[in-house]
Design a protein around this motif. Structure first.
Motif, PDB file in Angstrom:
ATOM      1  N   LEU A   1       1.900   6.358  -6.931  1.00  0.00           N
ATOM      2  CA  LEU A   1       0.853   7.205  -7.344  1.00  0.00           C
ATOM      3  C   LEU A   1       1.656   8.986  -7.269  1.00  0.00           C
ATOM      4  O   LEU A   1       1.227   9.800  -8.131  1.00  0.00           O
ATOM      5  CB  LEU A   1      -0.288   7.304  -6.723  1.00  0.00           C
ATOM      6  N   ALA A   2       1.929   9.065  -6.104  1.00  0.00           N
ATOM      7  CA  ALA A   2       2.837  10.536  -5.879  1.00  0.00           C
ATOM      8  C   ALA A   2       3.877  10.731  -7.058  1.00  0.00           C
ATOM      9  O   ALA A   2       3.756  11.991  -7.346  1.00  0.00           O
ATOM     10  CB  ALA A   2       3.261  10.436  -4.352  1.00  0.00           C
ATOM     11  N   ARG A   3       4.466   9.907  -7.280  1.00  0.00           N
ATOM     12  CA  ARG A   3       5.568   9.971  -8.245  1.00  0.00           C
ATOM     13  C   ARG A   3       4.843  10.289  -9.722  1.00  0.00           C
ATOM     14  O   ARG A   3       5.603  11.220 -10.327  1.00  0.00           O
ATOM     15  CB  ARG A   3       6.623   8.694  -8.519  1.00  0.00           C
ATOM     16  N   GLU A   4       3.795   9.553  -9.960  1.00  0.00           N
ATOM     17  CA  GLU A   4       3.139  10.020 -11.348  1.00  0.00           C
ATOM     18  C   GLU A   4       2.789  11.223 -11.320  1.00  0.00           C
ATOM     19  O   GLU A   4       2.769  12.112 -12.337  1.00  0.00           O
ATOM     20  CB  GLU A   4       2.214   8.850 -11.533  1.00  0.00           C
TER      21      GLU A   4
ATOM     22  N   HIS B   1      -2.822   8.114 -15.959  1.00  0.00           N
ATOM     23  CA  HIS B   1      -1.830   8.380 -15.028  1.00  0.00           C
ATOM     24  C   HIS B   1      -1.664   7.183 -14.004  1.00  0.00           C
ATOM     25  O   HIS B   1      -0.811   6.701 -13.446  1.00  0.00           O
ATOM     26  CB  HIS B   1      -2.093   9.803 -14.493  1.00  0.00           C
ATOM     27  N   SER B   2      -3.098   6.967 -13.499  1.00  0.00           N
ATOM     28  CA  SER B   2      -3.283   5.781 -12.634  1.00  0.00           C
ATOM     29  C   SER B   2      -3.137   4.565 -13.037  1.00  0.00           C
ATOM     30  O   SER B   2      -2.245   3.951 -12.182  1.00  0.00           O
ATOM     31  CB  SER B   2      -4.951   5.955 -12.235  1.00  0.00           C
ATOM     32  N   SER B   3      -3.154   4.328 -14.371  1.00  0.00           N
ATOM     33  CA  SER B   3      -2.825   2.885 -14.835  1.00  0.00           C
ATOM     34  C   SER B   3      -1.360   2.814 -14.725  1.00  0.00           C
ATOM     35  O   SER B   3      -0.819   1.834 -14.659  1.00  0.00           O
ATOM     36  CB  SER B   3      -3.656   2.661 -16.176  1.00  0.00           C
ATOM     37  N   ALA B   4      -0.695   3.980 -15.248  1.00  0.00           N
ATOM     38  CA  ALA B   4       0.715   3.981 -15.442  1.00  0.00           C
ATOM     39  C   ALA B   4       1.435   3.662 -14.095  1.00  0.00           C
ATOM     40  O   ALA B   4       2.222   3.131 -13.898  1.00  0.00           O
ATOM     41  CB  ALA B   4       1.254   5.221 -15.986  1.00  0.00           C
ATOM     42  N   ALA B   5       0.954   4.459 -13.118  1.00  0.00           N
ATOM     43  CA  ALA B   5       1.414   4.211 -11.651  1.00  0.00           C
ATOM     44  C   ALA B   5       1.495   2.735 -11.169  1.00  0.00           C
ATOM     45  O   ALA B   5       2.244   2.382 -10.615  1.00  0.00           O
ATOM     46  CB  ALA B   5       0.806   5.469 -10.669  1.00  0.00           C
TER      47      ALA B   5
ATOM     48  N   GLY C   1       0.978  -1.354   0.010  1.00  0.00           N
ATOM     49  CA  GLY C   1      -0.066  -0.025  -0.004  1.00  0.00           C
ATOM     50  C   GLY C   1       0.774   0.997  -0.162  1.00  0.00           C
ATOM     51  O   GLY C   1       0.706   2.065  -0.668  1.00  0.00           O
ATOM     52  N   VAL C   2       1.856   1.337   0.881  1.00  0.00           N
ATOM     53  CA  VAL C   2       2.846   2.550   0.736  1.00  0.00           C
ATOM     54  C   VAL C   2       3.603   2.649  -0.583  1.00  0.00           C
ATOM     55  O   VAL C   2       3.882   3.563  -1.002  1.00  0.00           O
ATOM     56  CB  VAL C   2       3.934   2.299   2.027  1.00  0.00           C
ATOM     57  N   TRP C   3       3.975   1.570  -1.102  1.00  0.00           N
ATOM     58  CA  TRP C   3       4.545   1.419  -2.457  1.00  0.00           C
ATOM     59  C   TRP C   3       3.412   2.022  -3.473  1.00  0.00           C
ATOM     60  O   TRP C   3       3.991   2.865  -4.480  1.00  0.00           O
ATOM     61  CB  TRP C   3       5.082   0.270  -2.772  1.00  0.00           C
ATOM     62  N   THR C   4       2.396   1.693  -3.318  1.00  0.00           N
ATOM     63  CA  THR C   4       1.253   2.179  -4.226  1.00  0.00           C
ATOM     64  C   THR C   4       1.120   3.642  -4.388  1.00  0.00           C
ATOM     65  O   THR C   4       0.944   4.363  -5.189  1.00  0.00           O
ATOM     66  CB  THR C   4      -0.152   1.448  -4.034  1.00  0.00           C
ATOM     67  N   ALA C   5       1.077   4.291  -2.996  1.00  0.00           N
ATOM     68  CA  ALA C   5       0.931   5.436  -2.706  1.00  0.00           C
ATOM     69  C   ALA C   5       1.998   6.406  -3.461  1.00  0.00           C
ATOM     70  O   ALA C   5       1.970   7.518  -3.900  1.00  0.00           O
ATOM     71  CB  ALA C   5       0.603   6.027  -1.301  1.00  0.00           C
TER      72      ALA C   5
END
Length: 312
Positions: A108-111, A198-202, A101-105
């Motif tokens: 997303l922040a990086r994207e 962007h969400s799918s890319a992240a 979950g942290v990695w996903t967040a």
């Protein structure tokens, strides 16, 4: 731990089987908007499975988490989940899923950060190539014409969104073809397709080995273009937007031989516009939309079934 394991298995099966099942279906090309909705629901279901499994695993591993998670619940509901000695597996599962979950967040922040930086760069370049005239206010014109030898048009989203088109495209596009291109790009903007991309890319960049996320990114790039094509074709006709696509992409060499992304799907789009597949009936579209909305509900029901059964 039984419910937590069931949620993990459901998430894994969905992540593996959903892309294969959707790849075999022929209706997404006929109804790209419904397909976009279904893909979002499938990805939401996978993420929900992981989040709910993490919460229940943490509750099984640590009494403090259990007390907060089930604070308003009666005792019989807590007993229904059978939180007993679980060994190290519950804590390990909870920690691994929390790290995911942290990695996903973080992805997303990086994207978001990269997207904002790219937009600032493109806006700065646009300001250099198309400076404001005396008396012209920033953001007053949503259409910007750039001097360019290659025919191109793109939507630049943001606080002051703009449609950018080159002079070569203006020379190529005839009659209502320019209006069709504008409608296509406005279709992207109104549906906020950039958020989906962007969400799918992240997710795909963060978890490249997960099939559903890789397929989600690939399908988003294809389906958003089909959906925007349909928006333009409803206003200006399929032949008009098909001819506009040919004029804009003829010099890129995408016709007649395989071409890598992002323009490799253009011939298929033109063929679809010239020989449109038969749309689904309104009743079937409604059934598919409702069925897609139920996909994320399944993990929620699995997570709450023991508690609801205890309240009977």
């Amino acid at each position: 731990m039984t419910v937590s394991v069931a949620l993990l298995l459901l998430g894994a099966l969905t992540a593996v089987l959903a892309p294969r099942l959707l790849a075999r279906a022929d209706w997404p090309e006929r109804e790209p908007v419904v397909a976009l909705w279904l893909w979002q629901c499938v990805v939401a279901a996978v993420l929900l499975c992981c989040a709910l499994s993490m919460a229940l695993s943490a509750a099984a591993a640590w009494q403090a988490v259990r007390g907060r998670l089930f604070a308003p619940a009666p005792t019989r509901v807590i007993e229904a989940y059978a939180f007993g000695p679980s060994g190290p597996w519950a804590a390990t599962t909870a920690l691994l899923l929390a790290c995911g979950g942290v990695w996903t967040a973080a992805m997303l922040a990086r994207e978001i950060r990269l997207t904002r930086a790219a937009r600032r760069t493109r806006r700065a370049e646009l300001q250099v190539r198309a400076p404001l005239l005396p008396g012209e206010e920033p953001g007053s014109d949503r259409l910007v014409v750039l001097e360019g030898e290659r025919p191109d048009a793109w939507w630049l989203p943001g606080a002051a969104p703009r449609l950018v088109i080159t002079t070569a495209a203006l020379r190529r596009l005839k009659g209502r073809q320019l209006d069709a291109v504008l409608a296509h790009e406005q279709g992207h903007a109104e549906a906020r397709h950039d958020w989906l991309l962007h969400s799918s890319a992240a997710l795909a960049n963060g978890f490249p080995q997960v099939p559903v996320f890789a397929a989600f990114r690939a399908q988003m790039h294809r389906l958003v273009e089909l959906a925007a094509d349909d928006v333009a074709s409803r206003r200006f006709g399929r032949l008009t937007i098909a001819l506009a696509l040919v004029e804009l992409n003829e010099d890129r060499g995408v016709f007649g031989r395989p071409c890598p992304t992002p323009h490799g799907h253009v011939p298929q789009r033109v063929h679809r516009l010239l020989a449109p597949p038969r749309r689904l009936t309104p009743a079937r579209r409604l059934r598919l939309t409702a069925a897609a909305a139920l996909v994320p509900v399944v993990p929620v029901l699995i997570a709450f079934v023991p508690g609801l059964h205890a309240l009977r």
